[in-house]
Enzyme design. Structure first.
Site, PDB file in Angstrom:
ATOM      1  N   GLU B 141       0.867  -1.176   0.000  1.00 43.52           N
ATOM      2  CA  GLU B 141       0.000   0.000   0.000  1.00 43.52           C
ATOM      3  C   GLU B 141       0.901   1.223   0.000  1.00 43.52           C
ATOM      4  O   GLU B 141       1.561   1.520   0.997  1.00 43.52           O
ATOM      5  CB  GLU B 141      -0.900  -0.028   1.244  1.00 43.52           C
ATOM      6  CG  GLU B 141      -2.033   0.980   1.215  1.00 43.52           C
ATOM      7  CD  GLU B 141      -3.053   0.721   2.334  1.00 43.52           C
ATOM      8  OE1 GLU B 141      -4.230   0.534   2.043  1.00 43.52           O
ATOM      9  OE2 GLU B 141      -2.634   0.698   3.511  1.00 43.52           O
ATOM     10  N   GLN B 339       3.046   9.796   8.644  1.00 48.61           N
ATOM     11  CA  GLN B 339       3.866   8.782   8.017  1.00 48.61           C
ATOM     12  C   GLN B 339       3.052   7.511   7.849  1.00 48.61           C
ATOM     13  O   GLN B 339       2.089   7.283   8.549  1.00 48.61           O
ATOM     14  CB  GLN B 339       5.083   8.478   8.907  1.00 48.61           C
ATOM     15  CG  GLN B 339       6.106   9.589   8.903  1.00 48.61           C
ATOM     16  CD  GLN B 339       6.605   9.889  10.301  1.00 48.61           C
ATOM     17  OE1 GLN B 339       6.365   9.120  11.213  1.00 48.61           O
ATOM     18  NE2 GLN B 339       7.280  11.003  10.455  1.00 48.61           N
ATOM     19  N   LYS B 340       3.504   6.677   6.924  1.00 52.44           N
ATOM     20  CA  LYS B 340       2.789   5.422   6.676  1.00 52.44           C
ATOM     21  C   LYS B 340       2.815   4.530   7.917  1.00 52.44           C
ATOM     22  O   LYS B 340       1.815   3.947   8.296  1.00 52.44           O
ATOM     23  CB  LYS B 340       3.438   4.710   5.483  1.00 52.44           C
ATOM     24  CG  LYS B 340       2.760   3.416   5.068  1.00 52.44           C
ATOM     25  CD  LYS B 340       1.391   3.681   4.470  1.00 52.44           C
ATOM     26  CE  LYS B 340       0.621   2.395   4.221  1.00 52.44           C
ATOM     27  NZ  LYS B 340      -0.789   2.661   3.955  1.00 52.44           N
ATOM     28  N   VAL B 341       3.982   4.415   8.534  1.00 53.68           N
ATOM     29  CA  VAL B 341       4.088   3.573   9.716  1.00 53.68           C
ATOM     30  C   VAL B 341       4.310   4.473  10.927  1.00 53.68           C
ATOM     31  O   VAL B 341       5.293   5.204  10.986  1.00 53.68           O
ATOM     32  CB  VAL B 341       5.249   2.572   9.590  1.00 53.68           C
ATOM     33  CG1 VAL B 341       5.365   1.738  10.862  1.00 53.68           C
ATOM     34  CG2 VAL B 341       5.040   1.675   8.378  1.00 53.68           C
TER      35      VAL B 341
END
Lengths: 345, 345
Positions: B141, B339-341
């Site tokens: 993703e 942020q993505k994580v």
């Protein structure tokens, strides 16, 4: 003037709740300890649901009890209630009259679970269906926005937790809560002055974590009920998972950050909000560093232990909401569109 | 273009998740059924927490399992985790890398509970600590805002629930989800047109109830992450307990109201919003009456059963958030500040 006087009554009501209900709490705790209880299943809405958030942390941390917040619609509209074996089922409601909360306790009783009601109305339907009742004794709450019944609910939960753990130190700390609340209320005039700066805000977020996750939700709810400000509550951890993107320079952020186990991450969040986002931060704390970072510092007494701080932190928050409502030209005693007793099904 | 293409990939990913993981889900369900499980204890944050809200209703209604949402800070900062005896402990995380969610599963395993991870990264730390893993197989993703991993998480939960109940009718309905999603995505161009009307909104509330309480939270989260709009999610019942006071004429309200067990109260809420508050209502539904009350109707296929509707309802909501972000002049693939994580502790 009922809201303002009810805010100011809170230390007396808390002192009397502790004196009157201590033995009842001990008796209830003993009865619960005879049963096999694996977790707590708690049903509440609105302000009482925020008290439930406090119970989630307190009963977990002090009593090792996991807590599930009930989804009343499974009991009412879906008619597919979960199997509650080995649960202690608690209903919290100021009025004791919300039909969906009553439904949860009726079903729990049918399933043979021990049931406890925390309410200001010991003659209410919710009290009638429970095995045990902790009555708040807060006197009639005339203002639509709940204040003294919220702190009463927190105290009832703290009493239950202490009765279950039997910790002597905790009993001693409970005796000091009313005094800390009195000190916190001395800020009334200075809060009235401080809110001037915020007369034109129409949206804000409120951050808190751990025991004070509940305080963030309740502060936000008072703001929405009374002064019609969009106020969204978050754990500081969840806020980082997306919503932080909303912030713009000067955006007002309220933070509940007393000293304790989650103080470090709250402090670093406040620093980031101030330095990276130029947010306008209002801070409730008993730590000088955290207060120094605030555009508006709201101090509480320095020796309040974290587990009881939600009972004290909510007072400057209530005063903030009250005075902001007044300078915005609204009537804090008669907010539009809501009723004292909301009979959700 | 990654967000838009990831939104459009969802039917294929869901079809393949069902095909690939059906047997694994059945195997996991059999293993769980050999244990004494009284309730589910679920740890997640952000979008995955919204999938957890779906699990709360689905596992309760279809499987009789009460569900407690974990408070990870009790495991990390407080170091006072509750006693999890007789709990099935589930961790949900797209990346499988959030340290606080990992902490919950590590402690659960130490206490001897059965543990299940739902993740898009079967090689992640969260998958490594669990007895069972349901992998989403959604492919990487790229967009920061989660879409295909959210619907993947919902499908994983629906698979688990159906494997536990063994209901034949439910298996048949699961097979139809991808097709319903394809139909819902045909609205792409019309949603792009409809959002024009909302280019200047900066705040909104989102209402949903029961299974779609999760949809309300996830729709609100996408709006906050992508277009920086204050968007607060509520159960329609909680909304009546205070926050309804915020509304002013023309205030935009989003409602997720498919046919089903909570349709009646949602419909009466939409009527009240429109007639008593002159609110500007956007409605996702498969009911003609509800859609007719909307300033902007967002229809889904008429034969979607309520329990699977969250997988379909979220598609017009995602498209709405995506197109609104574009007309507001923001970049949907690179939202600011997140942020993505997110490695919360």
């Amino acid at each position: 003037m009922s809201l303002h006087s009810e805010i100011r009554e809170q230390p007396d009501k808390i002192r009397s709740l502790l004196a009157v209900q201590k033995e009842t709490a001990v008796r209830i705790a003993r009865a619960i300890q005879k049963r096999q209880v694996r977790y707590v299943f708690l049903a509440a809405r609105g302000t009482s649901d925020n008290a439930g958030r406090y119970a989630n942390y307190l009963l977990g941390a002090q009593n090792g009890l996991p807590l599930a917040l009930a989804t009343p619609s499974l009991f009412t509209y879906y008619k597919q209630p979960p199997v509650l074996k080995d649960a202690l089922v608690i209903g919290i409601s100021q009025s004791g009259r919300s039909p969906d909360i009553v439904s949860v306790l009726v079903e729990a009783r049918r399933q043979g679970c021990p049931t406890l009601t925390i309410t200001n109305e010991p003659g209410s339907p919710l009290a009638g269906v429970a095995d045990f009742v902790l009555a708040l004794g807060a006197g009639r709450e005339k203002a639509v926005a709940a204040t003294k019944t919220y702190t009463g609910e927190l105290m009832a939960i703290a009493l239950l937790s202490t009765a279950l753990s039997g910790e002597q130190k905790a009993w001693g700390e409970l005796e000091r809560v009313a005094g800390w609340m009195e000190t916190a209320l001395e800020a009334d005039a200075s809060v009235a002055e401080a809110v001037q700066r915020y007369h034109d805000i129409d949206q804000t977020v409120v951050l808190g974590r751990g025991f004070n996750y509940a305080t963030a939700f309740e502060w936000a709810l008072k703001r929405k009920e009374l002064s019609y400000i969009i106020a969204e509550p978050y754990s500081s951890a969840d806020f980082l998972h997306g919503p932080i993107a909303m912030l713009e320079r000067g955006f007002p952020v309220m933070a509940v950050a007393p000293r304790g186990r989650v103080f470090k991450p709250m402090l670093s969040m406040i620093r980031r909000l101030k330095h990276d986002f130029q947010a306008e931060v209002v801070v409730i704390s008993n730590d000088a560093q955290a207060l120094a970072l605030a555009a508006t510092p709201l101090p509480i007494p320095s020796d309040v232990p974290e587990w009881l701080s939600p009972l004290v932190n909510i007072l400057p928050a209530q005063l903030f909401a009250y005075h902001l409502t007044k300078i915005k030209g609204f009537d804090p005693d008669h907010p539009r569109s809501i009723q004292k007793v909301t009979e959700t099904r």
